[in-house]
Design an enzyme around this catalytic site. Structure first.
Site, mmCIF file in Angstrom:
data_model
loop_
_atom_site.group_PDB
_atom_site.id
_atom_site.type_symbol
_atom_site.label_atom_id
_atom_site.label_comp_id
_atom_site.label_asym_id
_atom_site.label_seq_id
_atom_site.Cartn_x
_atom_site.Cartn_y
_atom_site.Cartn_z
ATOM 1 N N HIS A 1 -24.686 37.441 10.202
ATOM 2 C CA HIS A 1 -25.586 38.218 9.405
ATOM 3 C C HIS A 1 -25.758 39.151 9.480
ATOM 4 C CE1 HIS A 1 -28.560 35.560 10.673
ATOM 5 N NE2 HIS A 1 -29.184 37.138 10.091
ATOM 6 N N HIS B 1 -27.931 42.349 7.805
ATOM 7 C CA HIS B 1 -29.169 42.526 6.243
ATOM 8 C C HIS B 1 -28.625 43.888 6.129
ATOM 9 C CE1 HIS B 1 -32.300 39.754 7.670
ATOM 10 N NE2 HIS B 1 -31.293 39.444 9.301
HETATM 11 P P1 5GP Z 1 -32.166 36.830 11.190
HETATM 12 O O1 5GP Z 1 -33.418 36.599 11.501
HETATM 13 O O2 5GP Z 1 -31.142 35.341 11.938
HETATM 14 O O3 5GP Z 1 -31.975 38.054 11.013
HETATM 15 O O4 5GP Z 1 -31.828 36.755 9.695
HETATM 16 C C1 5GP Z 1 -32.798 35.625 8.899
HETATM 17 C C2 5GP Z 1 -32.505 35.520 6.998
HETATM 18 O O5 5GP Z 1 -32.003 34.323 6.487
HETATM 19 C C3 5GP Z 1 -33.814 35.903 7.150
HETATM 20 O O6 5GP Z 1 -34.251 37.496 7.127
HETATM 21 C C4 5GP Z 1 -34.175 34.791 6.289
HETATM 22 O O7 5GP Z 1 -35.359 34.840 5.381
HETATM 23 C C5 5GP Z 1 -32.793 34.401 5.437
HETATM 24 N N1 5GP Z 1 -32.449 32.963 5.182
HETATM 25 C C6 5GP Z 1 -33.382 31.529 6.036
HETATM 26 N N2 5GP Z 1 -32.827 31.069 5.109
HETATM 27 C C7 5GP Z 1 -32.469 30.975 3.865
HETATM 28 C C8 5GP Z 1 -31.794 30.463 3.258
HETATM 29 O O8 5GP Z 1 -32.222 29.292 3.039
HETATM 30 N N3 5GP Z 1 -31.536 31.574 2.017
HETATM 31 C C9 5GP Z 1 -31.253 32.622 2.073
HETATM 32 N N4 5GP Z 1 -30.467 32.889 0.530
HETATM 33 N N5 5GP Z 1 -31.428 33.098 3.174
HETATM 34 C C10 5GP Z 1 -32.112 32.307 3.848
#
Ligand code: 5GP
Ligand code: ZN
Length: 141
Positions: free
Chosen positions: A104, A106
């Site tokens: 993903h 951001h």
């Molecule tokens: P990472 O830390 O992997 O770069 O980002 C993961 C993102 O996914 C985090 O910003 C977190 O807030 C978001 N996230 C985690 N679980 C969920 C969820 O169930 N729904 C949504 N919409 N975002 C989520």
């Protein structure tokens, strides 16, 4: 279009409609929705529909589709919220801060005084070391 999935993955569940999200858009290969723990107002995610954890394993055409989706969302954030700037961030591996192992990007609108700590200051590098790593990367490309 069929996608690889991981039944324990939270984003796969969102893609499958098994968990709710604030959906922004969806196309054949990607989905975009609002981050549920927004760092700033408007924090959103552009997500591959298929379960590929990181940049090294996702097919390049799917990565390109994620980039297109991230651009659409970033433009919507810019026109609606008129932020000072927007960061696009994509993390690979726990050591880089990735908490959801499903690729993903951001989309993070930035506002004055938001105290989000992503920026670093420049300090000149060692040219021999830069050159040596450059050569190793070129050999691996
Ligand atoms: P990472 O830390 O992997 O770069 O980002 C993961 C993102 O996914 C985090 O910003 C977190 O807030 C978001 N996230 C985690 N679980 C969920 C969820 O169930 N729904 C949504 N919409 N975002 C989520
Ligand atoms: Zn997944």
């Amino acid at each position: 279009m069929s996608h690889p999935t991981d039944e324990s993955c939270i984003f796969c569940k969102i893609v499958a409609g098994q968990l709710p999200c604030f959906k922004l858009l969806e196309d054949e290969a990607t989905i975009a929705f609002m981050d549920i723990n927004p760092v700033n107002p408007g924090h959103a995610l552009a997500v591959a529909k298929g379960h590929w954890p990181t940049i090294d394993v996702i097919p390049p055409e799917i990565l390109a589709a994620v980039a297109r989706t991230a651009q659409r969302v970033a433009k919507a954030a810019m026109t609606t919220l008129e932020p000072n700037g927007v960061n696009l961030l994509q993390s690979n591996g726990a050591g880089a801060g990735q908490s959801v192992p499903h690729l993903h990007v951001h989309i993070l609108p930035r506002f004055p005084g938001d105290e989000v700590r992503l920026n670093w200051t420049y300090k000149p590098g060692d040219k021999a070391e830069i050159d040596a790593i450059c050569e190793r990367f070129k050999a691996a490309l």
